[in-house]
Design an enzyme around this catalytic site. Structure first.
Site, PDB file in Angstrom:
ATOM      1  N   GLY A  92       0.786  -1.215   0.000  1.00 37.93           N
ATOM      2  CA  GLY A  92       0.000   0.000   0.000  1.00 37.93           C
ATOM      3  C   GLY A  92       0.822   1.270   0.000  1.00 37.93           C
ATOM      4  N   SER A  93       0.163   2.315   0.452  1.00 41.37           N
ATOM      5  CA  SER A  93       0.708   3.663   0.314  1.00 41.37           C
ATOM      6  C   SER A  93       1.513   4.083   1.534  1.00 41.37           C
ATOM      7  CB  SER A  93      -0.441   4.644   0.092  1.00 41.37           C
ATOM      8  OG  SER A  93      -1.218   4.723   1.267  1.00 41.37           O
ATOM      9  N   CYS A  94       1.940   5.329   1.488  1.00 45.87           N
ATOM     10  CA  CYS A  94       2.773   5.890   2.552  1.00 45.87           C
ATOM     11  C   CYS A  94       2.032   6.028   3.874  1.00 45.87           C
ATOM     12  CB  CYS A  94       3.364   7.221   2.121  1.00 45.87           C
ATOM     13  SG  CYS A  94       2.125   8.455   1.737  1.00 45.87           S
TER      14      CYS A  94
END
Length: 98
Positions: A54-56
């Site tokens: 996933g993302s940050c």
């Protein structure tokens, strides 16, 4: 880096996990219903996964887990994951939370 000795239960999965939406920072439970560790708690565990997903925002969840006292004792990754490391480093450096 300083060598440390830790003991604890090992939570292993060959599937990466998204910390954002996959782990509840309020209790450390894996809430991703599609993940093999669903229903397990990472608090004080030695989490062994190939990588995060996933993302940050995963770093934010890692930070929240640490600040809430619900983080794992250690995370062992197969792949480099700067996002998860960022949350742990911020917890230690800015909040002195190991």
């Amino acid at each position: 880096m300083t060598p440390i000795n830790i003991t604890g239960k090992v939570l292993y999965s060959d599937v990466g996990i998204s910390f954002w939406g996959g782990i509840d920072p309020l209790n450390g439970n894996v809430i991703d219903q599609t993940h093999p560790l669903h229903g397990k708690c990472i608090k004080d565990a030695i989490l062994c996964i190939p990588s995060g997903r996933g993302s940050c925002t995963g770093s934010q969840v890692m930070l929240e887990l640490c600040l809430n006292g619900n983080g794992p004792q250690a995370i062992i990754l197969r792949d480099v994951d700067a996002i998860l490391c960022t949350g742990a480093v911020i917890a230690e450096e800015f909040f002195n939370d190991e």
